[in-house]
Write an enzyme that holds these catalytic residues in place. Structure first.
Site, short mmCIF file in Angstrom:
data_model
loop_
_atom_site.label_atom_id
_atom_site.label_comp_id
_atom_site.label_asym_id
_atom_site.label_seq_id
_atom_site.Cartn_x
_atom_site.Cartn_y
_atom_site.Cartn_z
N SER A 138 25.49 1.04 4.46
CA SER A 138 26.50 1.52 3.29
C SER A 138 25.59 2.59 2.20
O SER A 138 26.35 3.01 1.10
CB SER A 138 27.10 0.62 2.79
OG SER A 138 26.25 -0.48 2.53
N GLU A 139 24.49 2.76 2.35
CA GLU A 139 23.56 3.14 1.26
C GLU A 139 23.96 4.62 0.81
O GLU A 139 23.88 4.84 -0.42
CB GLU A 139 22.13 3.49 1.84
CG GLU A 139 21.27 2.31 1.98
CD GLU A 139 21.62 1.36 3.39
OE1 GLU A 139 20.92 0.74 3.67
OE2 GLU A 139 22.44 1.95 4.01
#
Length: 266
Positions: A138-139
């Site tokens: 999800s960065e």
């Protein structure tokens, strides 16, 4: 400071297994500087333990690891480049320490596994996940990238899949994680402990030194160019193993149709 980890041991076939659980369920087992420090120290100590047969990495609560802790991220927002470099190096050291564990490392994933949590799972040799587990790299949603965990995640899921999930930050379920290569087995949450125990019993049936040597072999040979020098190297490795006390005992036990010494209660 209360420990962020719960570490337990139990006997297994003349040795022992360590179970390391992230213990911040109220924070969805998100990690921060303290977790990284404790987890690194714990695995450094485990690597030196005689008789260790395997390690299980799990977590208490509904989540396996939700990635970085929000309070830690707030602090990072004001870090200088040098502070960010040092912080990234500490996480990189943790991941290497996990990946370099000399015995099989089994990941037990029961819930959300996001960001750096995927990195933790990717360092494991074997991962068993509950159907309810959800994964996400999800960065990029935060304007970041999964740089530090990338060597382990790309090795687990391959470049082609990384091209998709690094850039979309999509969530994917345990069955998809299994198809990608991140997870080996999917089961119900109730079955999870039994599946892990079955893997531990399978490991315990094998020569302890051979198991450790197999991990080193994979590390040394994976990605190597197949050429005469590699063939000669592997021939020397098998000669060393066959000539070892454990190798000789294993072959004699097989020919004598008996259990090897490491399966015999002491």
């Amino acid at each position: 400071m209360n420990s962020t980890l719960d570490i337990q041991r139990h006997d297994l076939a003349g040795g022992h297994v360590a179970t390391v659980r992230l213990n911040r369920p109220e924070r969805r087992n998100a990690f921060d500087a303290d977790v990284i420090t404790e987890l690194t120290a714990a695995f450094q100590a485990l690597a030196a333990e005689d008789g260790l047969r395997a390690v299980v990495l799990g977590a208490h609560g509904k989540a396996f690891c939700a990635g970085a802790d929000l309070n830690w991220m707030r602090a990072m927002a004001d870090y200088s480049w040098d502070e960010n470099r040092a912080d990234g190096a500490r996480l990189a050291d943790l991941l290497w320490t996990l990946a370099a564990c000399p015995v099989p490392l089994i990941g037990q994933v029961q819930g959300d596994c996001y960001g750096g949590g995927v990195g933790l799972a990717a360092t494991c040799d074997i991962v068993v996940a509950a159907h309810e587990a959800v994964f996400s790299l999800s960065e990029v949603k935060l304007g970041l990238i999964p740089a530090t965990i990338s060597p382990y995640v790309i090795r687990a899921i391959g470049e082609r899949n990384a091209r998709r999930y690094f850039t979309t930050a999509e969530r994917f379920d345990a069955v998809t994680a299994q198809r990608l290569g991140l997870v080996h087995e999917v089961c119900t949450a109730e079955e999870l402990p039994g599946k892990v125990e079955a893997l531990l019993q399978a490991i315990a049936a094998n020569g302890p030194q051979a198991v450790r040597a197999s991990k080193r072999l994979i590390h040394d040979i994976a990605g190597a160019v197949i050429e005469p020098a590699l063939s000669e190297r592997t021939a020397k490795i098998i000669a060393d193993v066959r000539a070892s006390d454990e190798g000789r005992e294993g072959m004699r036990a097989f020919l004598d149709k008996r259990a090897p010494a490491w399966q015999t209660p002491q």
